[in-house]
Design a protein around this motif. Structure first.
Motif, PDB file in Angstrom:
ATOM      1  N   LEU A  27     -73.112   4.333 -26.976  1.00 48.89           N
ATOM      2  CA  LEU A  27     -74.551   4.534 -26.826  1.00 48.89           C
ATOM      3  C   LEU A  27     -75.034   4.052 -25.463  1.00 48.89           C
ATOM      4  O   LEU A  27     -75.869   4.700 -24.817  1.00 48.89           O
ATOM      5  N   ARG A  28     -74.509   2.921 -25.018  1.00 44.51           N
ATOM      6  CA  ARG A  28     -74.873   2.442 -23.665  1.00 44.51           C
ATOM      7  C   ARG A  28     -74.359   3.398 -22.606  1.00 44.51           C
ATOM      8  O   ARG A  28     -75.020   3.620 -21.594  1.00 44.51           O
ATOM      9  N   ARG A  29     -73.163   3.945 -22.821  1.00 49.25           N
ATOM     10  CA  ARG A  29     -72.635   4.899 -21.850  1.00 49.25           C
ATOM     11  C   ARG A  29     -73.534   6.129 -21.761  1.00 49.25           C
ATOM     12  O   ARG A  29     -73.784   6.657 -20.672  1.00 49.25           O
ATOM     13  N   HIS A  30     -74.032   6.563 -22.912  1.00 48.76           N
ATOM     14  CA  HIS A  30     -74.932   7.717 -22.914  1.00 48.76           C
ATOM     15  C   HIS A  30     -76.234   7.379 -22.194  1.00 48.76           C
ATOM     16  O   HIS A  30     -76.741   8.186 -21.393  1.00 48.76           O
ATOM     17  N   LEU A  31     -76.779   6.204 -22.468  1.00 46.76           N
ATOM     18  CA  LEU A  31     -78.006   5.785 -21.796  1.00 46.76           C
ATOM     19  C   LEU A  31     -77.782   5.668 -20.293  1.00 46.76           C
ATOM     20  O   LEU A  31     -78.633   6.070 -19.484  1.00 46.76           O
ATOM     21  N   ALA A  32     -76.619   5.128 -19.908  1.00 48.90           N
ATOM     22  CA  ALA A  32     -76.310   4.978 -18.485  1.00 48.90           C
ATOM     23  C   ALA A  32     -76.221   6.339 -17.801  1.00 48.90           C
ATOM     24  O   ALA A  32     -76.631   6.493 -16.642  1.00 48.90           O
ATOM     25  N   SER A  33     -75.683   7.339 -18.505  1.00 49.76           N
ATOM     26  CA  SER A  33     -75.594   8.674 -17.913  1.00 49.76           C
ATOM     27  C   SER A  33     -76.974   9.285 -17.731  1.00 49.76           C
ATOM     28  O   SER A  33     -77.206  10.050 -16.795  1.00 49.76           O
ATOM     29  N   ILE A  34     -77.921   8.936 -18.614  1.00 51.02           N
ATOM     30  CA  ILE A  34     -79.294   9.454 -18.497  1.00 51.02           C
ATOM     31  C   ILE A  34     -80.011   8.825 -17.309  1.00 51.02           C
ATOM     32  O   ILE A  34     -80.732   9.497 -16.559  1.00 51.02           O
ATOM     33  N   THR A  35     -79.819   7.516 -17.129  1.00 47.80           N
ATOM     34  CA  THR A  35     -80.518   6.800 -16.055  1.00 47.80           C
ATOM     35  C   THR A  35     -79.765   6.834 -14.735  1.00 47.80           C
ATOM     36  O   THR A  35     -80.237   6.272 -13.745  1.00 47.80           O
ATOM     37  N   GLY A  36     -78.597   7.471 -14.711  1.00 53.87           N
ATOM     38  CA  GLY A  36     -77.811   7.499 -13.481  1.00 53.87           C
ATOM     39  C   GLY A  36     -77.198   6.164 -13.130  1.00 53.87           C
ATOM     40  O   GLY A  36     -76.913   5.895 -11.964  1.00 53.87           O
ATOM     41  N   GLY A  37     -77.000   5.306 -14.139  1.00 50.75           N
ATOM     42  CA  GLY A  37     -76.393   4.002 -13.892  1.00 50.75           C
ATOM     43  C   GLY A  37     -77.391   2.914 -13.555  1.00 50.75           C
ATOM     44  O   GLY A  37     -77.002   1.785 -13.260  1.00 50.75           O
ATOM     45  N   SER A  38     -78.667   3.225 -13.601  1.00 51.15           N
ATOM     46  CA  SER A  38     -79.700   2.225 -13.306  1.00 51.15           C
ATOM     47  C   SER A  38     -80.067   1.480 -14.574  1.00 51.15           C
ATOM     48  O   SER A  38     -80.363   2.089 -15.613  1.00 51.15           O
ATOM     49  N   SER A  39     -80.073   0.168 -14.521  1.00 49.98           N
ATOM     50  CA  SER A  39     -80.325  -0.657 -15.697  1.00 49.98           C
ATOM     51  C   SER A  39     -81.826  -0.841 -15.936  1.00 49.98           C
ATOM     52  O   SER A  39     -82.512  -1.455 -15.117  1.00 49.98           O
ATOM     53  N   PRO A  40     -82.364  -0.341 -17.041  1.00 50.43           N
ATOM     54  CA  PRO A  40     -83.791  -0.568 -17.341  1.00 50.43           C
ATOM     55  C   PRO A  40     -84.104  -2.050 -17.500  1.00 50.43           C
ATOM     56  O   PRO A  40     -85.172  -2.510 -17.094  1.00 50.43           O
ATOM     57  N   ALA A  41     -83.176  -2.800 -18.101  1.00 51.93           N
ATOM     58  CA  ALA A  41     -83.414  -4.232 -18.309  1.00 51.93           C
ATOM     59  C   ALA A  41     -83.576  -4.957 -16.988  1.00 51.93           C
ATOM     60  O   ALA A  41     -84.428  -5.846 -16.850  1.00 51.93           O
ATOM     61  N   SER A  42     -82.759  -4.592 -15.994  1.00 49.00           N
ATOM     62  CA  SER A  42     -82.851  -5.237 -14.691  1.00 49.00           C
ATOM     63  C   SER A  42     -84.209  -4.980 -14.052  1.00 49.00           C
ATOM     64  O   SER A  42     -84.853  -5.895 -13.513  1.00 49.00           O
ATOM     65  N   LEU A 369     -73.638  -0.014 -14.747  1.00 50.21           N
ATOM     66  CA  LEU A 369     -72.875   0.914 -13.925  1.00 50.21           C
ATOM     67  C   LEU A 369     -71.454   1.068 -14.447  1.00 50.21           C
ATOM     68  O   LEU A 369     -70.870   2.159 -14.409  1.00 50.21           O
ATOM     69  N   GLU A 370     -70.883  -0.017 -14.971  1.00 51.41           N
ATOM     70  CA  GLU A 370     -69.544   0.052 -15.559  1.00 51.41           C
ATOM     71  C   GLU A 370     -69.527   0.972 -16.777  1.00 51.41           C
ATOM     72  O   GLU A 370     -68.550   1.695 -17.009  1.00 51.41           O
ATOM     73  N   ASP A 371     -70.604   0.960 -17.556  1.00 47.86           N
ATOM     74  CA  ASP A 371     -70.685   1.875 -18.689  1.00 47.86           C
ATOM     75  C   ASP A 371     -70.703   3.326 -18.223  1.00 47.86           C
ATOM     76  O   ASP A 371     -70.072   4.195 -18.839  1.00 47.86           O
ATOM     77  N   LEU A 372     -71.455   3.574 -17.152  1.00 53.22           N
ATOM     78  CA  LEU A 372     -71.490   4.933 -16.602  1.00 53.22           C
ATOM     79  C   LEU A 372     -70.109   5.349 -16.118  1.00 53.22           C
ATOM     80  O   LEU A 372     -69.643   6.464 -16.407  1.00 53.22           O
ATOM     81  N   MET A 373     -69.436   4.479 -15.371  1.00 51.89           N
ATOM     82  CA  MET A 373     -68.116   4.817 -14.839  1.00 51.89           C
ATOM     83  C   MET A 373     -67.084   4.938 -15.951  1.00 51.89           C
ATOM     84  O   MET A 373     -66.146   5.727 -15.839  1.00 51.89           O
ATOM     85  N   ASP A 374     -67.264   4.179 -17.018  1.00 51.24           N
ATOM     86  CA  ASP A 374     -66.331   4.254 -18.141  1.00 51.24           C
ATOM     87  C   ASP A 374     -66.365   5.638 -18.777  1.00 51.24           C
ATOM     88  O   ASP A 374     -65.344   6.156 -19.234  1.00 51.24           O
ATOM     89  N   ALA A 375     -67.536   6.257 -18.788  1.00 50.41           N
ATOM     90  CA  ALA A 375     -67.668   7.592 -19.353  1.00 50.41           C
ATOM     91  C   ALA A 375     -67.070   8.650 -18.433  1.00 50.41           C
ATOM     92  O   ALA A 375     -66.526   9.649 -18.891  1.00 50.41           O
ATOM     93  N   GLN A 376     -67.154   8.418 -17.112  1.00 51.60           N
ATOM     94  CA  GLN A 376     -66.708   9.422 -16.144  1.00 51.60           C
ATOM     95  C   GLN A 376     -65.302   9.173 -15.627  1.00 51.60           C
ATOM     96  O   GLN A 376     -64.593  10.107 -15.260  1.00 51.60           O
TER      97      GLN A 376
END
Length: 581
Positions: A27-42, A369-376
């Motif tokens: 789910l985090r990987r999916h969210l990361a792909s939507i935001t382009g790796g940008s953390s909303p929490a940050s 960003l690691e979640d995004l890269m993990d998906a790709q």
């Protein structure tokens, strides 16, 4: 020693090590792909921190209210006087380098009022997000940056209805500029916003990357190019150049008139260049250690074995320079004396002050960003370049929007640097994660904690001569950060500060107009200089810094003799890896 004639390295080092993943987080990987790796929490944490500290600073609130009132009165007075064109009567001047409102149409009402009102608004929010009492310094800088990005997007120059230059163009062309602009927008959208490719206007091997040479060594990660000598005699120490793998290698071999490789071969040096492979999802587990062993150290092994050279000069650009400093420290630790010197082009070794790029890097952001890269399996080039472009959004994003979509000036021929800049590469997931964590987050290299071969390396073990290059307007590796190499080793450091940015400052061929640089050598036994003191001490010289570097290399080289034989050809330069999409 590795077999210098090997053409492939079986498997990848450290294949068994997984990319930095603590658990499966689909789910985090999916969210990361939507935001382009940008953390909303940050982002939310930063905004909340700023808002709470601003709310608890009544003195600053009063000052901001006074600033707002002064700006409002000044703007009303400017409009009441009919928006006079004289800059002396403007409430505020644009910052140096801001070209959004340079057209003469912006000096006439109502557009002059829009431009001045916007600049006053920028000034107000810059003050509102700067030096807030008690606010974490990192959040202070990041909030100022975020607000600037939001305002840059809202600038009146970005919209047809409030851009006089675009309106005039629309009338003159009967709307043809908008028709072409829409077509350009759709083309960019369909291309995934990757922009033009160099193949469209610049052909590799003919227009760029065209210095004669051949690939003499290849493994899974690199092709090593040896360039043909241009002089009858050469120094006995070859030069190995390790460019960054964030882009293709040929930034240092662009057109014939600005190729650093071509220049060095004309000065009596044998030159080798690493061309990095563009990784794919199967390369996700390649790490920093792989880039060190299969990349830089494999090239050192090949060059010293095949040429017979006892020592070689080494040079690294940006990320390639950081890797080179790791290699130099590891070789020094192990008593390996094959490096005669080390040159760092806009390369950081201490990441305590890495500039605005650090605004994108914290634990929350890196984890996302690691979640995004993990998906790709990798970080896409356009995902990474987006962060670099945001550092200069007016020049690299919004000015292009105006030129391409409003003014329809997208037929401008692509020059060699633009072609290279559009030819991005991917970053393996594990390597990029290790780089961000070990360097930006933990600063392990400068602290002596970074490990090679299971043992820590220290930059203080480096005792070979060092030549460092910083550029005055570098947004990626600020020169004061690059300057920290002075305090990390036991070496004589010759440092050059040249005008230009991260790329244009390095591409400073002789004859290039409006070039200057400062240079000074600090011996290991000399007292340390701060960057400010160094500026006062260093000699200012006009022209290119390349001849100074070539002279420095010559002073640390043996007498010239017959050039070494070219290695066995696997392919003609520029090779095959540089062609990989």
């Amino acid at each position: 020693m590795k077999d210098p004639n090997a053409t492939e390295v079986a498997g990848h080092a450290s294949q068994s090590a997984s990319v930095t993943r603590k658990a499966d987080r689909p789910l985090r990987r999916h969210l990361a792909s939507i935001t382009g790796g940008s953390s909303p929490a940050s982002t939310l944490t930063m905004i909340n921190d700023w808002a709470l500290h601003l709310a608890s600073a009544p003195d600053l609130q009063i000052t901001l209210a006074q600033t707002s009132y002064a700006h409002w009165v000044a703007w009303l007075g400017f409009v009441a006087r009919g928006c006079p064109e004289s800059p002396d009567q403007h409430p505020i001047a644009a910052q140096k380098g801001d070209r959004r409102f340079q057209n003469a149409a912006w000096t006439k009402p109502p557009y002059a009022a829009m431009a001045q009102g916007f600049l006053l608004l920028e000034d107000f929010f810059d003050k509102a997000t700067s030096e807030v009492p008690g606010l974490d310094p990192a959040h202070d800088r990041a909030m100022t940056f975020l607000m600037r990005q939001m305002l840059d997007a809202m600038a009146p120059s970005n919209f047809l209805a409030t851009n006089p230059e675009a309106l005039v163009r629309t009338v003159e062309t009967h709307g043809a500029n908008l028709q072409k602009g829409i077509a350009a927008f759709l083309n960019d959208y369909q291309a995934g916003w990757k922009g033009a490719t160099p193949a469209r206007t610049q052909q590799l091997g003919l227009d760029v990357a065209c210095t004669l040479g051949k690939v003499v060594f290849r493994n899974h990660l690199i092709e090593l190019i040896q360039y043909a000598p241009k002089t009858g005699k050469v120094h006995p120490e070859p030069i190995l150049i390790a460019p960054a793998w964030i882009m293709k290698y040929y930034i240092l071999d662009l057109s014939p008139d600005n190729s650093l490789v071509r220049y060095l071969t004309s000065q009596g040096f044998t030159v080798f260049m690493i061309s990095w492979r563009n990784p794919d999802p199967e390369d996700a587990t390649l790490g920093m250690d792989d880039y060190l062993t299969q990349g830089l150290l494999a090239a050192v092994d090949y060059i010293t074995t095949v040429t017979g050279a006892e020592q070689i000069h080494s040079a690294g650009y940006c990320l390639g320079g950081t890797l080179l400093s790791i290699a130099a420290a590891a070789l020094a630790r192990d008593g390996d004396e094959r490096l005669a010197s080390m040159t760092l082009f806009a390369a950081q070794t201490d990441f305590t002050e890495p500039g605005e790029l650090s605004l994108f890097i914290n634990e929350s952001q890196v984890s996302f960003l690691e979640d995004l890269m993990d998906a790709q399996g990798y970080l896409e080039a356009n995902q990474m370049m987006g962060a670099f472009q945001m550092l200069r959004s007016n020049d690299l994003i919004w000015s292009r929007v105006v030129r391409s979509y409003l003014l329809s000036e997208n037929d401008t021929p692509m020059n060699d640097l633009m072609a290279w800049n559009a030819d991005g590469t991917r970053m393996p997931a594990r390597m990029h994660s290790e780089y961000l964590r070990h360097m930006f987050l933990n600063n392990d290299l400068a602290a002596g904690r970074y490990q090679v071969g299971g043992h820590a390396v220290s930059l203080r073990d480096i005792r070979i001569p060092v030549f460092g290059v910083g550029t005055e307007t570098d947004h990626i590796a600020p020169w004061k950060s690059v300057f920290k190499v002075h305090s990390l080793g036991h070496a004589d450091v010759t440092f050059v500060l040249t005008n230009g940015g991260h790329n244009a400052g390095v591409l400073s061929e002789p004859g290039h107009k409006h070039r200057h640089f400062r240079v000074h050598t600090t011996r290991d036994q000399d007292n340390a200089l701060s960057p400010e003191d160094w500026l006062e001490t260093a000699a200012l010289e006009e022209g290119s810094w390349w001849p100074s570097w070539a002279a420095w290399l010559s002073r640390h080289s043996g007498p010239k003799g017959a050039p070494p034989k070219m290695g066995r050809k696997l392919a003609d330069a520029p090779g095959t890896y540089v062609m990989m999409e």
